[in-house]
Design an enzyme around this catalytic site. Structure first.
Site, short mmCIF file in Angstrom:
data_model
loop_
_atom_site.label_atom_id
_atom_site.label_comp_id
_atom_site.label_asym_id
_atom_site.label_seq_id
_atom_site.Cartn_x
_atom_site.Cartn_y
_atom_site.Cartn_z
N GLU A 223 0.81 -1.23 0.00
CA GLU A 223 0.00 0.00 0.00
C GLU A 223 0.84 1.27 0.00
OE1 GLU A 223 -3.71 2.09 2.46
OE2 GLU A 223 -3.12 0.03 2.90
N LYS A 239 -8.50 -1.13 1.18
CA LYS A 239 -9.51 -1.46 2.19
C LYS A 239 -10.46 -2.47 1.56
CE LYS A 239 -9.52 0.12 5.59
NZ LYS A 239 -8.89 -0.38 6.84
#
Length: 412
Positions: A223, A239
């Site tokens: 990420e 997410k």
């Protein structure tokens, strides 16, 4: 606070290995020169202190738009860039929030930067790690072994924390909170090869190391916390998680709960970037794209904005740290809830680790990240909690995220 780069005991094998986010053009052509370290107890503004140190060492961090046009020849002794690490606690301080519980790895700084300078190309070691300097006074090498994992909370405690967050959401205190657990295990021998396996997990966009005196950080993060490149500031929040199977992919794409949770964090990141000085309109470049990390599917979006004025590193860190996908919304209220329900501090996890170069900045979010200290390894895993979260499913998701890290450390 300021140190010359030197020897790192058992962690010498990783001290000069690849820093996360560093450019391929400089691999084996740079060496650590000096370092900055800041602990929570040191006082002062860590965002400004590390920015000033990097600027004093020749990196263009006072006006990041200049990184789009800067050019530095690769001459021996000239700055190449710097590794930058910011803990979750330091990020909370930068944002004006609660730092959380005490860290289980207090020997690791909360902010660290290592300046790299260009050098003559070095040979490629077979292991991918830098050769360990000889020390004739050291004892014989001990074979690697990893002991049993000890969790900072039980599955029942974790589920209870999820329920507490759901109650806070019902009261209107927060909309979403990321809840994270910690585990550690004793080890014997050289941790270098096991840490290397962590950095090589599939999908590790920021695979790499940072080491210090008696500690090392190894990350397999997929990420992006924040990137500055070609005149744009970019973040890529992740997410939403499912097993990396055809059914898991369908479930992720069809889950209203995961999509709502994801969009909430994208909105938070849009707000974070919009508060930056010197940036233009914020846009969502991609929404809910499915990416693979190890044995998991995860949903990722990209949010960006053009830099059309002056933007400094300190302002950038204050805006994006700690990352919205690992805190929640509203961010400061989520930090208060995190400090209340989590049993130990987040240590090196849920912070930032990456590269500050002469022409770009690229910091990964330290999810899927391990800390090694003398005789012990540590990891953290968790997930975002909304009103629709099921406590038992959240416990299972955290275990699924930690499983590849545990396997890599064990050698399987």
């Amino acid at each position: 606070m300021f140190h010359a780069a030197g020897r790192y005991g058992h962690f010498a094998t990783v001290a000069q290995a690849r820093p996360p986010g560093s450019p391929a053009s400089c691999q084996r052509r740079h060496r650590p020169s000096c370092r900055f370290e800041w602990f929570l107890g040191d006082g002062g503004d860590p965002a400004e202190l590390v920015t000033a140190w990097l600027a004093d060492n020749g990196l263009p961090v006072r006006n990041l738009v200049r990184t789009a046009s800067n050019f530095h020849p690769i001459d021996v002794g000239t700055p190449c860039g710097a590794s930058l690490y910011v803990s979750a606690a330091a990020g909370s301080v930068m944002a004006g929030g609660a730092p959380g519980r005490p860290s289980p790895v207090p020997e690791i700084p909360d902010v660290a930067a290592v300046l790299y300078v260009h050098t003559e190309p070095a040979p490629i070691p077979e292991s991918g790690l830098s050769p360990r300097p000889k020390d004739h006074g050291e004892s014989p090498t001990v074979a690697w072994s990893l002991g049993g994992w000890e969790d900072s909370w039980t599955p029942a405690d974790h589920a209870a924390a999820v329920s507490e967050v759901r109650s806070a959401i019902a009261r209107g205190d927060v909309y979403q909170v990321n809840v994270v657990g910690h585990a550690s295990a004793p080890y014997a021998g050289d941790p270098g090869p096991s840490l290397q396996r962590v950095t090589e997990l599939p999908g590790a966009r920021y695979g790499g190391f940072l080491a210090g005196d008696g500690w090392a950080i190894a990350t397999a993060s997929p990420e992006t916390l924040v990137e500055v490149r070609a005149g744009r500031v970019i973040t890529r929040p992740i997410k939403g998680t499912r097993p990396a199977t055809a059914q898991g992919r369908r479930e992720l794409l069809e889950s209203a709960k995961e999509r709502a949770e994801h969009v909430m964090i994208v909105d938070l990141e849009r707000n974070d970037l919009s508060r930056l000085p010197g940036v233009g309109p914020v846009r969502v470049d991609s929404l809910f794209a499915v990416r693979r990390w190890s044995g998991l599917w995860q949903a990722e979006s990209q949010v960006s904005a053009p830099i059309d004025g002056e933007l400094g590193l300190a302002e950038l860190l204050r805006a994006v740290c700690p990352g919205g996908s690992v805190t929640g919304a509203p961010k400061l209220a989520a930090l208060d809830e995190i400090a209340r329900v989590e049993p130990v501090g987040r240590g090196v996890s849920m912070g930032g680790l990456g590269w500050i170069g002469t022409d770009h900045l690229d910091l990964g979010l330290t999810i899927r990240t391990v800390a090694a200290t003398a005789g012990r390894v540590h990891l953290w895993a968790g997930g975002g909690i909304t009103w629709g979260s099921d406590p038992q499913a959240e416990v299972a998701e955290a275990a699924a995220k930690a499983a590849p890290i545990r396997a890599a450390l064990a050698g399987s």
